[in-house]
Structures are given as C-alpha cells and as structure tokens.
Design an enzyme around this catalytic site. Structure first.
Site, short mmCIF file in Angstrom:
data_model
loop_
_atom_site.label_atom_id
_atom_site.label_comp_id
_atom_site.label_asym_id
_atom_site.label_seq_id
_atom_site.Cartn_x
_atom_site.Cartn_y
_atom_site.Cartn_z
N SER B 128 0.84 -1.19 0.00
CA SER B 128 0.00 0.00 0.00
C SER B 128 0.88 1.25 0.00
O SER B 128 1.82 1.34 -0.79
CB SER B 128 -0.95 -0.05 1.21
OG SER B 128 -1.98 0.88 1.09
N ARG B 198 -11.85 7.21 8.76
CA ARG B 198 -11.42 5.84 8.99
C ARG B 198 -12.47 4.83 8.50
O ARG B 198 -12.13 3.80 7.94
CB ARG B 198 -11.16 5.64 10.48
CG ARG B 198 -10.72 4.25 10.88
CD ARG B 198 -9.40 3.86 10.25
NE ARG B 198 -8.87 2.64 10.82
CZ ARG B 198 -7.78 2.02 10.40
NH1 ARG B 198 -7.11 2.53 9.38
NH2 ARG B 198 -7.34 0.93 10.95
N ASP B 293 -8.47 -6.61 -4.80
CA ASP B 293 -8.07 -5.30 -4.29
C ASP B 293 -8.57 -4.23 -5.26
O ASP B 293 -8.09 -4.14 -6.39
CB ASP B 293 -6.54 -5.25 -4.19
CG ASP B 293 -6.03 -3.93 -3.59
OD1 ASP B 293 -6.83 -2.99 -3.41
OD2 ASP B 293 -4.82 -3.85 -3.31
N HIS B 326 -7.95 -5.19 -0.52
CA HIS B 326 -6.65 -4.54 -0.31
C HIS B 326 -5.93 -5.07 0.92
O HIS B 326 -4.72 -5.22 0.94
CB HIS B 326 -6.88 -3.03 -0.20
CG HIS B 326 -5.62 -2.24 -0.01
ND1 HIS B 326 -4.58 -2.30 -0.91
CD2 HIS B 326 -5.23 -1.39 0.97
CE1 HIS B 326 -3.60 -1.51 -0.50
NE2 HIS B 326 -3.96 -0.96 0.63
N ASP B 327 -6.71 -5.38 1.96
CA ASP B 327 -6.13 -5.88 3.21
C ASP B 327 -5.46 -7.24 3.08
O ASP B 327 -4.82 -7.70 4.04
CB ASP B 327 -7.21 -5.97 4.29
CG ASP B 327 -7.27 -4.71 5.15
OD1 ASP B 327 -6.42 -3.83 4.95
OD2 ASP B 327 -8.17 -4.62 6.01
#
Lengths: 568, 568
Positions: B128, B198, B293, B326-327
């Site tokens: 990232s 967030r 992602d 993405h994680d």
C-alpha cells in the site's frame, strides 16, 4: 413500520395521454435523489432527469404511452416527507417521521393509480432504488402491472453499499447542525454532513474507469468553484461542488429516510428466499444490469433473474457492457442497448406490437419456416413435441424460437451471450436470458423444460461435460445437433493432404481462428453419451449438401447429426 | 515541498541481528495507519501489525535477516509529525507541518540507515503506502537496495481512491473541533471527522466479497458496542467501532499529512512516464497484487511491472487470487502464496540461497539437463544461442529456464499464469511474470529478447495469430514446438476408426476435456507462417517414441516439430 401517517400527499407529473382502454400507462419510479420531473414537458420546460429515455419518439415514447412519475413518499419535492408539517404538532415531522419502507412508497403509488382510475399499468420502470420499487410492484401488486423493467437494482443492497450509506448517515447525524433532525427553524441545517453523504454516494455511482476518464488527465487542476471543501485535486472540486449543490435542493431528513428504506429493502438473500419472494408474480420482466456497476453489481440482477426463472416467470435479462458504473442507466453512453431493450420490451407488452411483424417476418419463409435456411432447424422443429416448453441454449437472436412460436408452443426461452442478439430476440417478444452456457445454467430446475435445444453449438463449448449434463438435467427431452468431423471429406483432408479439416458452413474458419474448439465425430459423441449415462433416443444423420438423411455409415457420410437424448 | 524541517526524529524498531557483512538488512515500510511495531519482539510483547510475516522462521525470517521498521515521517507514533513541537513556536506544528511526500519519508529512512551504518539493504518490503515507499527506494536509491518487494501498491493512486481520501479529509477539515488543526490544547479534537475518514477507509480496504462474508448473515444484528454512531446494522456497529478505536490512537493532522502524501505520490500515468521513472533501477523486483483489491487494483501493479520490463529490470509478478481485498497482504488467508513468494525472493537475493539447491537440482539429470524428460526441451536448448537473453512463454515452474541457466544465459524471463508454478520459479531465482499469453505480451518491446520460446503451448492458445505475431515481434529468434496432428497414427484414428485423434503424452485428453483447442499439422503451421510473413529458418521433426529426428515426410511421420522462426 414504526409509526403511521394519517394522510399522504404525492406530487406527480404525467406525460402523454391515457388511452380509452386505460391500458397504456407506464409508471416510472425514481431513485434516491430524483423526483417526479422525469422529463421536460416541452422545450421551454426544465430538463428532466431521464429526458434521454422519456419523451416523444424516445424509448419510453410519450406519443404511445401515458407516463406517470411521482415524487417518493419520504422525499422533499412535494410528496409527504420529514419536512412536511406533522398535523399532530403543527411542526415539521423531522425525525418523528416514521421509518418507511420501499413497500410503503409503492403502496402510496398504488393509491395514486386508484385516484387516476388506472386499474392495470402497462409497465413499471425503475433503476436503483426505483428498480427496488419495480420489484415490489412485480411481486406484491402483480395483478396491476403487465410488465416490469428493473434496471441496475437488487433484491437487497450489498453489505458494501450498506456500509457507504451508514457512513453517509453518520456524517449527517453527527453534524452539529443536525440537532436531532429539528433544524427546520434554525439558520443552518446539517449541510456539511449531507454534502459528505452525497460525495460518498457520488463516488459509488461512478465506476473506477469512469472516474479515470473524467479526472485523470487534469488531476491537479481543480475547477474554480466557490466551495468550502478541499480543492487540491480536480476530483475534490467536483465532489465538493456536487455536495454543495445537492444541499440546496435536498433535505437531510429525507436523505436519511430514503437511504434507510433502501438499506432495509430485503426480498431475501438465499436462492430459496428469493424464489419465494418472486412466487406471486404474474408480470413479464425485463432485468438489465451494467457490467461496471459495483453498487448494484450484475450478480445481484442475476439473483433476481434466477428467482424469476425458478418461478417459470417470463423474463429477459442482459448485463450491458458499460464503463459508466451504476449511473449508466441515466447516461446516453449505453442508451442504444438499455434504451432499445426497454423500447422493444414495452412494444411487445401492448396487444398490437409495432415492431413485431418485421422481426417475426424475418423468421419465416415460403417453403421453410425459416428464411435463413438452416437444415437442422427444420428437423429439430419437427422433433419438438407440440405445445412443449422449450429452452434454446445459444439461441442467437431467437430465429429458431420465433419459428417454433408459430406452432403454438407455450413457453419459449432462449439463452444467449451477445447483447445485440438479445435485443433482437426481445423485439421478437421472446424471453432471452443472458448467460454463459459453461456456467450459467444452474438456475434452471431439474426437468423444468419439456425440451432443451443445443444446435450446432457444442463444438464451441469449453466445458462440454457440464453443458450436456446440465442440459439433460433441465430438459425432459433434449435435442443436440453437431457437425461431424468424421465426415469423409474431412477425414480425407487430414489423411491425404495432412491439413486440419475444415469446410464451408459452420466449419469455414481456419484452424487458428475457429471458435470451434471441440473436434469430435458422431461416434465420439455416442461414446460420450454411453459413458456418461445419457440415453440416445434417436439419431438423424444428414448430408447438408444433398439435404438428404444418411442411413448408411453416418459417421462417414453425414456432416451433421441431430440427437434426441435424455438422462437415463 | 512547502516548508522544511530543521531536524527529524524517526522512531524505529529492529528484529534479528545485523550480520558481519552488514548485508542482511530488510527494511519494512508501513502503510497509512501502521507504525514501527511490525512484529512482536517476544511472546510477552504486544502483537505487531505483520506478525504473520515477520519473525523467527516466518517469511521474513528474523533468524536470517536484520529487520528494520520505522514510524513514518509525518506519523504520530514517535517520529516527527504534525503533533511534534515546532521548535520555532514551542507549540505543536499542527497544520504548519509542511506538506511532505513519499520521497521525504524515504529520505528520512535513508538517513536512518546512514546512522545504522548500513550501506546497502538486502531488501525493502512494503504494501500500500508502504509499497509506494518501496517504489521510491527502488528507483531513487537503487544503489542502496538489492531487492524490492512491492505489495498491493501503485505508482499513482486511482482517481477513485483519491476521491475517497478527499471525502475523508473533508470530514476532518469540516469537523467543528478541527479548529484549523490547532486542537492539541483543546478538550476535544476532530474525533467525528477522523472516525468518518477511517470508516470510509475501512470499506475500501475490504472487498465486496469479504464484506458479504463478514456481515451478510447477521445484517440486522449490530454488536453491542458503546459508540455514538448509527448501530442499526451489524456493518454499522463494526465501522463505528473501528472509527472510534482509531481516534484513540491516531492524530487527525497526521492522517491528513500522510493521506495527502499518498495522494500526491505520482511516478507517472502513461507507460512512457512510468518507464522513465523506473529507468534508474538496478534492483531485483517482486511485485504482488491481489485480485479483489479495488483500492490498488492489479492493473496498477501490472503498470509497474510493465515499466520494469521496459527497462529490462529483473522482476517477478503475481496477481494472487484472493477474496480479501486490499487488506489481503495483512491477512493470513493468502499467506501461503504472497508470504512464500516473499520468502523465496529474499532467499534468492542472498549470496548463498537456502532453498535454491533443491529447486535447481530438480531441473538437472545425469544424462539430460532435465530430470523430467521432455524431448523438445533438449533440442530447443541446443537451438538457443549461447549467452542469449531468453523469454519462455508458458514457462511453467521454470524447468526449462533453470536448465538453460547452467549454460550461462544472461537474462532468463518466464511468462506463466499459474500461481504455484510462479512461486516455484521464483524459488529457482528466475524472473517469472504472470500474464495471459493471449493478451499480456504488449509490455515487451520489439526485439527485446534474443530468443523467445513457446514449447508445446500453441495448441492450447485461444488467439494463435496474436501470440505468434507478438512472439516474433519480441524475439529476434523464436522457437516454437508443436504437436503434429498430421502424424500418421492420428490420421488413421480419424480416417479408419472415425474417432477424434488422441494419443498419450500431451494429447492424452478426451475430445470433450482437452485443453488443446487448436487442431493443426506441421503443414498447417508452415502455411500459416507463409501467409503471415513469418520466416521459418529451421524445422526439426521428431518421433517422440523412437526419439529420432524424422527426415522423410515429417507431416506424416513426426508427432512433434520444432520451428525456428522470425519476423521476415
């Protein structure tokens, strides 16, 4: 749900004329931020949100149809909503406005139809939240609607979509100017929160591709707009402007009310639940999704279609290949497909369709039932039992099915991949479902059709075993026509000249570009059936040049064969 | 950029031991909300954010490597950031903290290495925003790093990703408690805004699939958490909790600073710009993306890889098929692939690789250079000019390339689709790039390789013309081996028995399940070359049973042929 409204006002607009039979009314349901002004009434009028689709000569032709569009219950453009005065208090409802559902919105629309004296709609058309209303119409008030067009919608929002809504609502609820929803008599409402919610929404309406197109070239050149949001990047100035503009025309409490209705909408999550939800339908359906829509992704439309299939409901489906994201149904980019599909579908709902004769005519000929002569079509048509329900896999534009219709078959469904062919098929009044044969047949039930057809397609199929297994599962009788690579001329080609067999007709390609990736003979096919427990009831071997049936050594002398098969 | 910092503090942690040669240091760069605590130091220690990857025996093995991780410049966990005291005023910087770039972050890390006396890193690893730092290391300070591992990253954020960042920043900037960033001495900071930012971020870190998995079953059962955010839906309680928790450990000004750095990061948008940006690199690269992602989508990793290819830089690439979004690079789900690829890559960077001997051994044999005997491999290997650069299309796990390496070839690159084979290839110290031959060869330049190989793969290729055209464009000499369907036994099978030809070896499949979808003979292939202007320099026809070369009627007597071809 959580309260009652004694009286409800709906603001609505109409276009065109209701005919004497009162059967040409089309109800259009708007999405989250739309209103009743779906189109211009005349050139001097303000633009409507769906001018590209609704108007004289347009896909929803106001010269033919009586179009109705009402502002949603819970909205803020004339219909009863949180900003309306609560008769009990003499003040705006605010957060005292009851939690309403998509069902409540539709119930209010139904009341409007009663008042207009319209017993049965020709069609309900809607996209996104409007599509969810269309789903309710087609399931709960199915006797009052002939056709349903559901665009870019779902039976239940994804958890991802829901999550974005939650963040948007949190931005509103935690805006210090929200004051628990009682901001109407204050100098300022929750403008920042509502603008943030709108910005998030906007991103989800566009595809990644569309955003790249729009903002990539001038990323660091924000537009010169007077906004109090970050203006470092062009996409920021765009979103800030959209947010600020939205606040001027929309009420935050309405936004909360409508977005919660959308989030609560739920016709079921499992296939069984969805099938049950769609059981009451008596309408004809057109379901359209857009490939790049990630807010209401195509798989959700497919879930709807599968539930309709499970109920034997007439449905056509197409996933329009589009780069435009969720907003695609509001944009001209793909209008030639989704708009024309709506036009063709509506046309076929009317007792005397406009376009149909031409489309049908194509399919018939003087000596054959087909103009485009395909020898196997005729023979297959003869093999289909009278009155049978028929599923045609790889149906093309529906030529074969349209031919069959002349002989009084009760249910004709085609499966096809190509958008343009699907459009033509819909124009013929057929139910065409877009699917990949290799993996898209799971929605059809065991024995759902009297007859399943696969004509000259098997040689182009990747997963032969799956397609044939699925076929004999779904059809009580199945008819497969195949080219025979064991035909003597093809054998000679390989044996004597040492070249890959090819021929005119369906085999006229070169070895390096043919879509025909399966190379097999009549004998191979029969072996396969034996091994896999598929029963061959009949085989018709043909020589397409002489048009004669071949009885002697078919694996050598026929170039085409038709099999009637079934699960043992 | 917009200001200078007189002095910078970096908080960092180290794991393992720096060896005597000082050449086993691995720098790990963290992402937006991470910190220097990449892993536990011992069992009593707090968990680190990448414990699954970093530790004794883990993919980044702290028994072999000296691992360094520093809190980012601009962060809020010990390194200089907006919350640090501005020596000029004696108060926290707040918004007076200069706009910093990813380059600034990396420059600070370089300063740390100087202080630690580390001249050259074995590798930089990051995902990232951490991956973007790795890209800067590999291009700007390439002489100071042997290998670069870039996970789930991009050379420039998508406009969609940028848009989400903008909305998150707007939520912070317009929070009434933000006070222009001067909130440090106030009772409350912009907690709501930071929490909203967030929440948005969290949604973008997960895939739609992962969210469905996590929240679909109990959509209406929020967790019982004490938060001041909407708790109607389970996903809402989750996001609200994540947002509230984040606010406790993160500073809003740092969030703004780091997210702007990420948004400004830009190595170029066109292929030409990216190629120029990667020109200085001297490092070896491993680039990994994750299929689901959508924040740093795989096509962006491919852009990086293409730029590296254009510079003839050694690079391996894999898009890991993952549902985790993405994680994924932080989660155990796909660790067996991305983790093992990192392990294999690092191992091959060291002067004496651990795993290599075993992997290499596989490829050699006593009488052949290959254990797994493939007749065409040997003949092809003989045809490759000594010292040539070689691209092997459909290289599998690199057996052929590993064999070639023994004969001193200077640049060996493979293209393969299968993840597991790519992993094995990386373990052999080869550069393996994941791509679909049918459309993934555009990144290679005209004449980039002395020799391009396509061994027994053409018959499984969809777009034959494109693959061969691309091949002769990229390679000055090309070697193609093909099965010959004109082989007499196969001819007989069709001619005499009327069955689709099949045989042992690569053709042992049945007609309905074979991956071999192109049916052609030596003569067909030669015709094709003539028609398409491809020059055939040499043909070696083989009978694989007798292992003899066939000189008489090869189209009849050979079952395998090797061609040396080139663009005319």
């Amino acid at each position: 749900m959580g309260g009652q409204l004694a009286e409800v006002t709906l603001a609505y607009e109409t276009y065109g004329e209701l005919n004497a039979a009162r059967d040409n009314a089309v109800l259009i349901c708007h999405a989250l931020s739309g209103d009743s002004h779906v189109a211009q009434h005349d050139e001097a009028d303000d633009p409507g949100w769906w001018d590209i689709v609704v108007g004289p000569g347009k896909a929803i032709d106001t010269r033919r149809y009586f179009v109705i569009c009402a502002n949603l219950l819970g909205g803020c453009r004339g219909s009863t909503g949180p900003g309306s005065v609560n008769p009990a208090t003499g003040k705006p409802f605010g957060r005292d406005f009851p939690t309403i559902t998509v069902g409540d919105m539709v119930a209010a629309q139904r009341g409007l139809l009663d008042q207009l004296g319209i017993e049965r709609l020709l069609a309900v058309v809607g996209g996104s939240l409007g599509g969810q209303q269309a789903l309710v119409w087609g399931t709960r008030y199915s006797d009052r609607v002939r056709g349903v067009v559901a665009l870019a919608t779902s039976a239940r929002l994804t958890s991802q979509g829901l999550a974005f809504d939650v963040v948007g609502r949190n931005a509103i609820l935690r805006d210090p100017h929200f004051h628990g929803g009682r901001y109407y008599d204050r100098p300022q409402g929750p403008k920042v929160g509502l603008a943030l919610a709108r910005m998030i929404g906007h991103i989800t309406y566009l595809s990644r591709e569309a955003m790249r197109e729009k903002f990539e070239a001038d990323r660091l050149k924000p537009r010169d707009v007077a906004i109090e949001f970050e203006k470092r990047f062009s996409v920021g100035s765009y979103l800030g402007y959209q947010g600020a503009k939205f606040v001027e025309r929309f009420d935050a409490n309405s936004y909360l009310t409508l977005s919660i209705a959308m989030d609560l909408f739920d016709l079921g999550v499992t296939a069984a639940e969805l099938t049950a939800a769609f059981r009451p339908t008596r309408a004809r359906w057109l379901v359209i999704s857009f490939s790049s829509d990630w807010l209401f992704p195509p798989e959700q439309s497919r879930d709807i279609v599968n539930a309709l299939i499970a109920n034997n409901a007439p449905v056509s489906y197409c996933e329009v290949q589009s780069p435009c994201g969720h907003d695609a149904f509001l944009l001209p980019h793909d209008l030639d497909r989704y708009g024309e599909m709506i036009r063709a579908f509506l046309d076929q709902l009317t007792p005397a369709p406009h376009a149909a004769p031409a489309a049908r005519g194509e399919a018939y000929g003087p000596t054959s039932i087909f103009y485009q002569h395909r020898l196997d079509y005729e023979r297959i048509a003869e093999l289909v039992p009278p009155g049978a329900s028929v599923l045609d896999l790889g149906c093309g534009s529906g030529t074969f099915l349209a031919g069959l219709r002349a002989t009084n078959h009760r249910r004709l469904v085609g499966v096809e991949l190509d958008e343009q062919k699907i459009l033509t098929g819909i124009g013929r009044g057929l139910d065409i479902i877009q699917a990949d044969l290799n993996r898209g047949l799971g929605a059809f039930a065991d024995g759902q059709f009297d007859c399943v057809i696969l004509s000259q397609t098997l040689q182009a199929v990747q997963d032969v075993e799956r397609v044939l297994t699925e076929m004999v599962r779904i059809g009580r009788t199945c008819i497969v026509s195949i080219p025979n690579f064991g035909y003597h001329r093809l054998r000679t080609m390989l044996a004597e000249t040492g070249r890959a067999p090819k021929s005119a007709g369906v085999l006229h390609y070169e070895w390096y570009n043919t879509p025909n990736i399966r190379f097999f003979t009549i004998a191979d096919f029969e072996d396969f059936c034996r091994q896999k427990g598929i029963r061959v009831h009949r085989r018709i071997a043909l020589d397409t040049e002489t048009k004669a049936e071949v009885f002697e050594h078919p694996n050598l002398n026929a170039d085409l064969a038709i099999f009637v098969i079934s699960r043992t």
